[in-house]
Write a protein that holds these residues in place. Sequence first.
Motif, short mmCIF file in Angstrom:
data_model
loop_
_atom_site.label_atom_id
_atom_site.label_comp_id
_atom_site.label_asym_id
_atom_site.label_seq_id
_atom_site.Cartn_x
_atom_site.Cartn_y
_atom_site.Cartn_z
N UNK A 186 0.85 -1.19 0.00
CA UNK A 186 0.00 0.00 0.00
C UNK A 186 0.88 1.24 0.00
N UNK A 187 0.45 2.27 -0.68
CA UNK A 187 1.16 3.55 -0.65
C UNK A 187 0.85 4.22 0.68
N UNK A 188 1.91 4.47 1.47
CA UNK A 188 1.74 5.11 2.76
C UNK A 188 1.86 6.63 2.66
N UNK A 234 6.46 6.40 -0.24
CA UNK A 234 6.77 5.31 0.69
C UNK A 234 5.67 4.28 0.60
N UNK A 235 6.05 3.01 0.62
CA UNK A 235 5.06 1.94 0.55
C UNK A 235 5.18 1.03 1.77
N UNK A 236 4.14 0.26 2.00
CA UNK A 236 4.08 -0.59 3.19
C UNK A 236 5.07 -1.76 3.16
N UNK A 254 13.90 -3.45 0.46
CA UNK A 254 14.33 -4.64 1.20
C UNK A 254 14.59 -5.73 0.17
N UNK A 255 15.82 -6.24 0.15
CA UNK A 255 16.21 -7.27 -0.81
C UNK A 255 15.67 -8.64 -0.43
N UNK A 256 15.83 -9.60 -1.32
CA UNK A 256 15.39 -10.98 -1.06
C UNK A 256 16.10 -11.59 0.14
#
Length: 106
Positions: A26-28, A44-46, A76-78
Amino acid sequence: MKFAAVIVLSCLLASVLAAPPASDAQVLRFDSDVQPEGYKFAVETSDGKSHQEEGQLKDVGTDHEAIVVRGSYTYVGDDGQTYTINYLADENGFQPEGAHLPRAVQ
């Protein structure tokens, strides 16, 4: 050239929105300010992603008129690590920096 900032912003936003979703993020936050000689935005996204960017026209009204863009994005990477890229894009090209990126030896 005044619409260059709007075009760049539109292209970047379209590429972010067109990417296949890894999750139902979600777009925060989404802030945007477009002016005749520059722009800035922040998203920024969730799922831990964020992107901030600012573009400004340089040498307006001359033969050397150009846009200078500065920004950063985080994801955040895998592997679960958070990665941040800071960048500058100007008449010298795209210049990214990040702790995980290799550096040119001089």
